[in-house]
Design a protein around this motif. Structure first.
Motif, short mmCIF file in Angstrom:
data_model
loop_
_atom_site.label_atom_id
_atom_site.label_comp_id
_atom_site.label_asym_id
_atom_site.label_seq_id
_atom_site.Cartn_x
_atom_site.Cartn_y
_atom_site.Cartn_z
N LEU A 84 6.22 2.69 -11.71
CA LEU A 84 5.60 2.81 -10.40
C LEU A 84 5.01 4.20 -10.23
O LEU A 84 5.60 5.20 -10.68
CB LEU A 84 6.63 2.55 -9.29
CG LEU A 84 7.35 1.20 -9.31
CD1 LEU A 84 8.37 1.13 -8.18
CD2 LEU A 84 6.36 0.05 -9.20
N PHE A 85 3.86 4.26 -9.56
CA PHE A 85 3.15 5.51 -9.33
C PHE A 85 2.76 5.60 -7.86
O PHE A 85 2.40 4.58 -7.25
CB PHE A 85 1.90 5.61 -10.21
CG PHE A 85 2.16 5.57 -11.68
CD1 PHE A 85 2.26 6.74 -12.41
CD2 PHE A 85 2.31 4.36 -12.34
CE1 PHE A 85 2.52 6.71 -13.78
CE2 PHE A 85 2.56 4.31 -13.70
CZ PHE A 85 2.67 5.49 -14.42
N THR A 86 2.80 6.79 -7.30
CA THR A 86 2.32 6.96 -5.94
C THR A 86 0.80 6.78 -5.91
O THR A 86 0.08 7.26 -6.79
CB THR A 86 2.70 8.33 -5.37
OG1 THR A 86 2.09 8.48 -4.08
CG2 THR A 86 2.24 9.47 -6.26
N ALA A 87 0.33 6.10 -4.87
CA ALA A 87 -1.11 5.87 -4.73
C ALA A 87 -1.87 7.17 -4.53
O ALA A 87 -3.08 7.23 -4.77
CB ALA A 87 -1.37 4.92 -3.55
N GLU A 88 -1.18 8.23 -4.12
CA GLU A 88 -1.84 9.52 -3.92
C GLU A 88 -2.47 10.03 -5.21
O GLU A 88 -3.43 10.80 -5.17
CB GLU A 88 -0.84 10.55 -3.40
CG GLU A 88 -0.35 10.29 -1.98
CD GLU A 88 0.63 11.34 -1.52
OE1 GLU A 88 1.19 12.05 -2.38
OE2 GLU A 88 0.85 11.45 -0.31
N GLU A 89 -1.92 9.63 -6.35
CA GLU A 89 -2.46 10.09 -7.63
C GLU A 89 -3.75 9.36 -8.02
O GLU A 89 -4.34 9.68 -9.07
CB GLU A 89 -1.41 9.92 -8.72
CG GLU A 89 -0.17 10.78 -8.50
CD GLU A 89 0.84 10.70 -9.62
OE1 GLU A 89 1.86 11.42 -9.55
OE2 GLU A 89 0.63 9.92 -10.59
N PHE A 90 -4.17 8.40 -7.20
CA PHE A 90 -5.39 7.64 -7.48
C PHE A 90 -6.47 7.87 -6.42
O PHE A 90 -7.58 7.38 -6.56
CB PHE A 90 -5.07 6.14 -7.53
CG PHE A 90 -4.16 5.75 -8.66
CD1 PHE A 90 -4.66 5.09 -9.78
CD2 PHE A 90 -2.80 6.03 -8.62
CE1 PHE A 90 -3.83 4.73 -10.83
CE2 PHE A 90 -1.96 5.67 -9.67
CZ PHE A 90 -2.47 5.02 -10.77
N PRO A 135 0.82 -1.21 0.00
CA PRO A 135 0.00 0.00 0.00
C PRO A 135 0.86 1.26 0.00
O PRO A 135 1.79 1.39 0.78
CB PRO A 135 -0.80 -0.13 1.30
CG PRO A 135 -0.88 -1.60 1.55
CD PRO A 135 0.44 -2.15 1.07
N GLY A 136 0.54 2.16 -0.92
CA GLY A 136 1.32 3.39 -1.06
C GLY A 136 1.81 3.60 -2.47
O GLY A 136 2.18 4.71 -2.85
N ALA A 137 1.80 2.51 -3.27
CA ALA A 137 2.27 2.62 -4.66
C ALA A 137 1.39 1.75 -5.55
O ALA A 137 0.78 0.79 -5.11
CB ALA A 137 3.73 2.22 -4.79
N ILE A 138 1.37 2.10 -6.82
CA ILE A 138 0.65 1.34 -7.84
C ILE A 138 1.66 0.91 -8.90
O ILE A 138 2.47 1.73 -9.37
CB ILE A 138 -0.45 2.21 -8.51
CG1 ILE A 138 -1.45 2.71 -7.46
CG2 ILE A 138 -1.16 1.43 -9.61
CD1 ILE A 138 -2.26 1.64 -6.79
N VAL A 139 1.64 -0.37 -9.25
CA VAL A 139 2.53 -0.88 -10.29
C VAL A 139 1.85 -0.73 -11.64
O VAL A 139 0.73 -1.20 -11.85
CB VAL A 139 2.88 -2.37 -10.04
CG1 VAL A 139 3.79 -2.89 -11.16
CG2 VAL A 139 3.57 -2.53 -8.69
N GLY A 140 2.52 -0.06 -12.55
CA GLY A 140 2.03 0.10 -13.90
C GLY A 140 2.68 -0.88 -14.86
O GLY A 140 3.32 -1.86 -14.45
N VAL A 157 7.99 -1.80 -2.98
CA VAL A 157 8.23 -3.05 -3.72
C VAL A 157 9.49 -3.68 -3.14
O VAL A 157 10.56 -3.64 -3.74
CB VAL A 157 8.39 -2.80 -5.23
CG1 VAL A 157 8.42 -4.12 -5.99
CG2 VAL A 157 7.26 -1.93 -5.76
N PRO A 158 9.41 -4.27 -1.94
CA PRO A 158 10.59 -4.73 -1.22
C PRO A 158 11.10 -6.08 -1.72
O PRO A 158 11.02 -7.11 -1.03
CB PRO A 158 10.10 -4.82 0.22
CG PRO A 158 8.65 -5.17 0.10
CD PRO A 158 8.17 -4.45 -1.13
N THR A 159 11.68 -6.10 -2.92
CA THR A 159 12.18 -7.37 -3.46
C THR A 159 13.59 -7.69 -2.97
O THR A 159 14.06 -8.82 -3.16
CB THR A 159 12.16 -7.34 -4.99
OG1 THR A 159 12.89 -6.19 -5.46
CG2 THR A 159 10.73 -7.25 -5.52
N GLY A 160 14.27 -6.73 -2.38
CA GLY A 160 15.56 -6.99 -1.73
C GLY A 160 16.57 -7.67 -2.63
O GLY A 160 16.81 -7.25 -3.77
N ALA A 161 17.14 -8.77 -2.11
CA ALA A 161 18.19 -9.48 -2.84
C ALA A 161 17.65 -10.17 -4.09
O ALA A 161 18.42 -10.58 -4.95
CB ALA A 161 18.84 -10.52 -1.92
#
Length: 349
Positions: free
Chosen positions: A90-96, A80-85, A239-243
């Motif tokens: 990536l887009f901030t959820a604030e724009e939606f 929560p907080g971002a939208i994957v396009g 998007v915490p994909t880390g390693a």
């Protein structure tokens, strides 16, 4: 329809998570489990179980990255907080988001901008409000979904409200949109404009100033391009994909770096008059975009930067109006950078 690469990422992520599930099952079997009806009723059972599972899980340090990679690759989802396009944009959820009192807040924002213009005009200062469009306004082709009509029309509605209040503004959309095909007006995994977009908007402001009858104290301005460096945008935190990022994405992005130096006409140690103040948000405050530097370069004049990250556009303006600079040595021009998405929010939050 998903591309071949996206399908491959999804299959790989499914296989990885199946393996992860097997490890989770083994952890469940081997761990010491809590017991007792009282703990189950009180909710302590869940907390005890989670603590035991975390301690016993040999892949605990990778679990967050694994789930982030799975959500991103298989479902094109972020936290929560971002939208994957599309294509990893990536887009901030604030724009939606359409918040409470959406249109009332837009009206209050327009009234506040008009109020500030009147205050500055009384002091003989020219206000140049610059409306920064949503990233999704500029790149709708990278969205999987339609945005609510309220946010799609927000910028146009704001501009009409400002026009009704006799506030002339610069809309950065027409300047940023052409950069989609070369250089990019915004950064793929960040909320903000790129250095390319930042420079283009600075040049737009300078072109507008050239049509004004406001003479600025000249300065010698030098902007130097530095190395291209890896850059992780602020939306990657969702998007915490880390390693696992190398395998599942998002891809590593890069930006060009710039530095700007200014020597005013009065010399390095003489009396210097600064005729331009910049007020705004992280679009203006963060050094990575070099917006203040590009503005200095485009105007050929020094600029005092009053922008603040994380406070929206209205709090920095309140601070500027209360500053010693405004009270004692006011500039001739104030550039006010205002992201459109903030104008439908409560200004006091």
């Amino acid at each position: 329809m998903m591309s071949l690469n996206e399908k491959s990422q999804m299959l790989a992520s499914v296989g990885f998570v199946v393996s992860l599930a097997a490890v989770g099952l083994g952890t469940h079997i081997s761990m010491d489990k809590p017991s007792g009806a009282n703990s189950a009723i009180s909710g302590a059972f869940q907390s005890m179980y989670e603590a035991g599972f975390t301690q016993a899980n040999p892949l605990n340090t990778m679990s967050i990255s694994a789930m982030g990679a799975f959500k991103f690759a298989a479902f094109q989802q972020a936290e929560p907080g971002a939208i994957v396009g599309k294509d990893g944009w990536l887009f901030t959820a604030e724009e939606f988001e359409v918040g409470l009192n959406f249109y009332e807040n837009l009206s209050r924002s327009a009234t506040e901008i008009a109020r500030v213009q009147a205050i500055l005009k009384q002091q003989g200062i020219t206000l140049i409000p610059v409306i920064v469009p949503d990233k999704a306004d500029v790149y709708p082709e990278h969205l999987w979904m339609d945005r609510p009509m309220e946010v799609v029309t927000r910028r146009a509605h704001l501009l009409s409200l400002l026009a009704a209040r006799n506030v002339a503004v610069l809309d950065a959309f027409d300047t940023l949109a052409p950069h989609k095909t070369w250089g990019g007006g915004f950064i793929k995994d960040d909320t903000h404009w790129s250095p390319t977009g930042s420079r283009a908007v600075a040049e737009m402001i300078a072109a507008h100033h050239a049509r004004l009858d406001v003479e600025l104290t000249s300065a010698t301005v030098t902007t130097t391009q530095g190395p291209t460096v890896n850059f992780d945008g602020d939306l990657l935190q969702f998007v915490p994909t880390g390693a696992l990022r190398t395998a599942f994405g998002p891809a590593q992005n890069q930006i060009d770096t710039y530095t700007t130096t200014v020597e005013a006409a009065g010399g390095l140690f003489g009396d210097i008059t600064v005729d331009v103040a910049l007020v705004g948000t992280s679009f203006s405050a963060k050094s990575e975009w070099n917006f203040a530097g590009f503005l200095q370069d485009a105007l050929g004049a020094d600029v005092l930067n009053f922008a603040i990250s994380g406070e929206g556009p209205f709090r920095p303006m309140q601070d500027f109006l209360a500053s010693d600079t405004f009270q004692n040595t006011p500039p001739k021009i104030v550039v006010w950078e205002i992201p459109a998405r903030y104008t439908s929010k409560d200004m006091n939050q």
